[in-house]
Design a protein around this motif. Structure first.
Motif, PDB file in Angstrom:
ATOM      1  N   UNK A 227      39.224  36.051  48.499  1.00 57.94           N
ATOM      2  CA  UNK A 227      39.009  35.096  47.410  1.00 57.94           C
ATOM      3  C   UNK A 227      37.984  35.606  46.405  1.00 57.94           C
TER       4      UNK A 227
ATOM      5  N   UNK B  72      39.536  39.969  45.620  1.00 55.87           N
ATOM      6  CA  UNK B  72      40.909  40.447  45.427  1.00 55.87           C
ATOM      7  C   UNK B  72      41.812  39.508  44.627  1.00 55.87           C
ATOM      8  N   UNK B  73      41.323  38.378  44.159  1.00 61.31           N
ATOM      9  CA  UNK B  73      42.219  37.481  43.422  1.00 61.31           C
ATOM     10  C   UNK B  73      42.453  37.992  42.007  1.00 61.31           C
ATOM     11  N   UNK B  74      43.603  37.630  41.446  1.00 61.37           N
ATOM     12  CA  UNK B  74      43.880  37.981  40.061  1.00 61.37           C
ATOM     13  C   UNK B  74      43.439  36.825  39.152  1.00 61.37           C
TER      14      UNK B  74
ATOM     15  N   UNK C 299      43.479  32.914  39.891  1.00 54.68           N
ATOM     16  CA  UNK C 299      42.562  32.237  40.800  1.00 54.68           C
ATOM     17  C   UNK C 299      43.059  32.207  42.228  1.00 54.68           C
TER      18      UNK C 299
END
Lengths: 156, 156
Positions: free
Chosen positions: A101, A104-106, A109
């Motif tokens: 979270x 690595x999130x784009x 969100x």
DNA sequence: ATTGACAGTTCTAAAACAGAACTATAAGGC
DNA sequence: GCCTTATAGTTCTGTTTTAGAACTGTCAAT
């Protein structure tokens, strides 16, 4: 080094990696924590090949993380549920999800949010010390050899 | 499913598994947290093949978990240190070690003990809620789709 | 000139994996 | 009775990954 050798290492991390340190086991366990229990459910939501799924489930049962239980007779059908040992992996799963979270999130969100039923709020997991309750960081911890440490001066 | 596809999944667990979900990455990171930094040090204490070690180090650098830094000129030599992103994996490592301590040790007991410098005691890591500070368990958490959730009704 | 340390790269054989087809048991519709 | 569907796997073939060992390149020390 063979997988079997990993289980014998005098290192709790190595031994746990022998159980969950492959590409699929953690994803299967994710599904278990989301209340999935059946072969077809795992297979269709993960896209794992049936061959590998069968093998991984066997492995997780062998390690006592899952239990294989018949849910109907004729034809015999089985489902897989988490044992206590498996449920105890929750902090591992959650800490992995939390790191993802954060790192690595784009741009869209987080894919998932977690609500703590007890307080009713969306939360993040925090790791604290069992003795004083303060947060734990890498630099704030000192490592000592324990009773199961290997004699030769190798990392454990 | 290819490894590359894992990184694109709308699931923080899957994306993290793309980074650490193989047989060696977590063991390499263990060594990093034990202050090992160099190729030869990793290789000799892990028993990983040199080929694979070189590849895994590249992967961890590519993901921003490690940084490759020259520690001498002529001949150029590099060492690998944890970035902040890498240091943030500490709760993941500790929760894995703790699970192994509880469920995978043999009769000799734990290979390692951890002292919390702040309070001076040997401790276990405990996962608590960031909002209320109470411990978190699988059954005490409710999952909601977040902004990055996939539209199709598949688990994330 | 030779040896040793370090950080890799290259090679071949063995193991693991992907993708698809197939098996077994039984229920339900016609 | 015959055909289709559902579920939980097993079997097959070809590709990818990994293990194990040997090799390369740069430099310092002897």
């Amino acid at each position: 080094m063979k997988w079997d050798a990993l289980e014998e290492e005098p290192c709790s991390l190595a031994r746990t990696v022998a159980v969950i340190g492959d590409r699929w086991s953690l994803l299967i366990l994710r599904e278990c924590f989301l209340r999935k229990r059946r072969f077809e459910a795992f297979q269709s939501s993960l896209g794992i090949t049936r061959h590998l799924l069968a093998e991984r489930l066997k492995k997780l049962v062998r390690f006592g993380v899952l239990r294989r239980i018949p849910y109907q007779q004729s034809p015999k059908r089985y489902e897989y549920i988490l044992t206590q040992k498996g449920l105890d992996l929750y902090p591992v799963i959650m800490s992995i999800v939390h790191w993802g979270n954060i790192h690595m999130v784009d741009s869209r969100g987080r894919p998932m949010l977690h609500e703590h039923k007890k307080c009713g709020k969306m939360f993040d997991p925090v790791m604290v010390c069992s003795e004083c309750g303060e947060p734990v960081t890498a630099k704030g911890v000192h490592v000592h050899p324990g009773p199961g440490a290997r004699q030769a001066p190798t990392a454990a």
